[in-house]
Design an enzyme around this catalytic site. Sequence first.
Site, short mmCIF file in Angstrom:
data_model
loop_
_atom_site.label_atom_id
_atom_site.label_comp_id
_atom_site.label_asym_id
_atom_site.label_seq_id
_atom_site.Cartn_x
_atom_site.Cartn_y
_atom_site.Cartn_z
N PRO A 122 1.12 -1.08 0.11
CA PRO A 122 -0.05 0.06 -0.17
C PRO A 122 0.92 1.31 0.25
O PRO A 122 1.83 1.54 0.71
CB PRO A 122 -0.68 -0.11 1.51
CG PRO A 122 -0.16 -1.22 2.22
CD PRO A 122 0.74 -2.00 1.31
N ARG A 162 8.58 1.62 -3.71
CA ARG A 162 9.04 2.98 -4.47
C ARG A 162 9.63 2.47 -5.86
O ARG A 162 9.52 3.16 -6.78
CB ARG A 162 10.05 3.66 -3.67
CG ARG A 162 9.47 4.49 -2.78
CD ARG A 162 10.35 4.85 -1.48
NE ARG A 162 11.10 3.79 -0.74
CZ ARG A 162 11.81 4.06 0.06
NH1 ARG A 162 12.23 5.25 0.53
NH2 ARG A 162 12.25 3.04 0.99
N TYR A 171 0.03 3.78 13.49
CA TYR A 171 -1.47 4.11 13.52
C TYR A 171 -2.22 3.35 14.39
O TYR A 171 -1.70 2.86 15.20
CB TYR A 171 -1.82 3.91 11.80
CG TYR A 171 -1.25 4.81 10.90
CD1 TYR A 171 -1.45 6.12 11.00
CD2 TYR A 171 -0.44 4.47 9.97
CE1 TYR A 171 -0.56 6.93 10.24
CE2 TYR A 171 0.38 4.99 9.21
CZ TYR A 171 0.10 6.61 9.16
OH TYR A 171 1.03 7.43 8.35
N GLN A 194 -5.89 -1.80 1.93
CA GLN A 194 -5.56 -1.91 3.14
C GLN A 194 -6.40 -1.01 3.88
O GLN A 194 -6.77 0.28 3.62
CB GLN A 194 -4.11 -1.12 3.16
CG GLN A 194 -3.46 -1.34 4.64
CD GLN A 194 -2.16 -0.34 4.74
OE1 GLN A 194 -2.17 0.73 4.30
NE2 GLN A 194 -1.18 -1.17 5.42
C1 LIG Z 1 4.48 7.33 -1.18
C2 LIG Z 1 4.28 6.04 -0.20
C3 LIG Z 1 3.24 6.01 0.39
C4 LIG Z 1 2.99 5.10 1.52
N1 LIG Z 1 1.98 4.68 1.89
C5 LIG Z 1 1.49 3.61 2.90
C6 LIG Z 1 0.44 3.08 3.18
O1 LIG Z 1 -0.62 3.87 2.78
N2 LIG Z 1 0.29 2.05 3.96
C7 LIG Z 1 1.37 1.38 4.47
O2 LIG Z 1 1.31 0.79 5.34
N3 LIG Z 1 2.67 1.96 4.20
C8 LIG Z 1 2.90 2.93 3.23
N4 LIG Z 1 3.88 3.16 2.65
C9 LIG Z 1 5.07 2.37 3.09
C10 LIG Z 1 5.29 1.39 1.90
O3 LIG Z 1 4.12 0.46 1.84
C11 LIG Z 1 6.57 0.45 2.14
O4 LIG Z 1 6.45 -0.23 3.24
C12 LIG Z 1 7.86 1.22 2.12
O5 LIG Z 1 7.97 2.16 1.10
C13 LIG Z 1 8.98 0.82 1.99
O6 LIG Z 1 9.17 -0.30 0.71
P1 LIG Z 1 10.15 0.29 -0.45
O7 LIG Z 1 11.44 0.50 0.05
O8 LIG Z 1 10.22 -0.96 -1.41
O9 LIG Z 1 9.52 1.54 -0.85
C14 LIG Z 1 4.07 4.28 1.89
C15 LIG Z 1 5.39 4.46 1.25
C16 LIG Z 1 5.50 5.31 0.31
C17 LIG Z 1 6.71 5.54 -0.47
#
Ligand SMILES: Cc1cc2nc3c(=O)[nH]c(=O)nc-3n(C[C@H](O)[C@H](O)[C@H](O)COP(=O)(O)O)c2cc1C
Length: 364
Positions: A27, A331, A189, A105
């Site tokens: 998410p 990302r 949260y 989510q």
């Molecule tokens: C733009 C953005 C929005 C995010 N929104 C959520 C979210 O809605 N819910 C959540 O559990 N994590 C959220 N995250 C965390 C991501 O789900 C993920 O755990 C985090 O980016 C690490 O993974 P990555 O290094 O592959 O980006 C968000 C991350 C980013 C970059």
Amino acid sequence: MSEVSRALFEPIKLRGLEVRNRIWVPPMCQYVVDKQDGVPVAWHLMHYGSLARGGAGGVVVEATGVVPEGRISPQDLGLWNDHQRDAFAPIVELVHAQGAKLGIQLAHAGRKGSVYREWGTEAPGTSVPVSEGGWQTVAPSAVAFPGLAEPAALDQAGIDRVAAAFAAAARRAVDAGFDFVQVHGAHGYLLHEFLSPLSNHRTDSYGGTLENRARLLLQVVDAIRAEVGQAMPIAVRLSATEWVAGGFDIDETVTVVRWLGQHGADFVDISTGGNVKQAPIPVGPGYQVPYATAVKKATGVTTSTVGMIDSAFQAEQIVATGLADIVMVGREFLRDPSFALRAAETLQVAVGYIPAPYRRAYRR
Ligand SMILES: Cc1cc2nc3c(=O)[nH]c(=O)nc-3n(C[C@H](O)[C@H](O)[C@H](O)COP(=O)(O)O)c2cc1C
């Protein structure tokens, strides 16, 4: 190109749901609901459609408020009414047409709600006052997240309303065609706030012992299961450590995941942090993988990992060596919505779901 079989591209089954591979999108909040009514907009159709088109097996829709005061920002998605439900249906249909599965989510932001999104304001991440469309936040205890407005402590009726709202939102998710739901129990949260002794100072049956701190999370999972029946997989996202002493930690996480398994949760998505403003987090490639592995090995519950996983070989190694069952890539999928198709190419896997109009862009 010779065909190779790779663990990352093996299908996975969760209850009755079969998903085409183990490279999923976690998410990620988009904060684009400018009307502030929680209803998905064209951006969501494009965003989730392109991630599915790009080969991901499962895609999880961003944190979606189960009640208006459960949103992080006023521009978050919501699923507290039928109008929102109906607007999600075309997104589900588009994702399914691309062969991917779609989860959502379900979230309550608790004391970290009612904040400005990251752009279009001089004070991103600070509290939006009620006079500007914000709201009184709620939490297990009246303890503010540093820099944010003080929340009101939930009473028993408020707690019961939260659990009922999660169940009602899950019902709408089923009716909109979603394949699974993910309960947001991470990142500071509301449900994580209950789990953590740092934010939960209650003296009733929801505070103190781990059993009490986990009571609301299990109540939510039970309420969802009672509402949606046996068919739909339920996932839970947890923060397995707060990176500071005295917080909700990996040992408590393992115990909670065992309980979640007994309560019919089908998989857990293991993240970390979010409830402490300035924690010393050793961010680096795959830095959260050991937490997922510890949970998977100790509980046997299907586990996904997330966090700085951005190459095909890294993702393949995690699944192939049994460190996690599913890899969530965030990302990197924003940078390249076709990351899964490119990973298949890198790993020399002949997947059957390169969209026909795009086939000439790939070697096969
Ligand atoms: C733009 C953005 C929005 C995010 N929104 C959520 C979210 O809605 N819910 C959540 O559990 N994590 C959220 N995250 C965390 C991501 O789900 C993920 O755990 C985090 O980016 C690490 O993974 P990555 O290094 O592959 O980006 C968000 C991350 C980013 C970059």
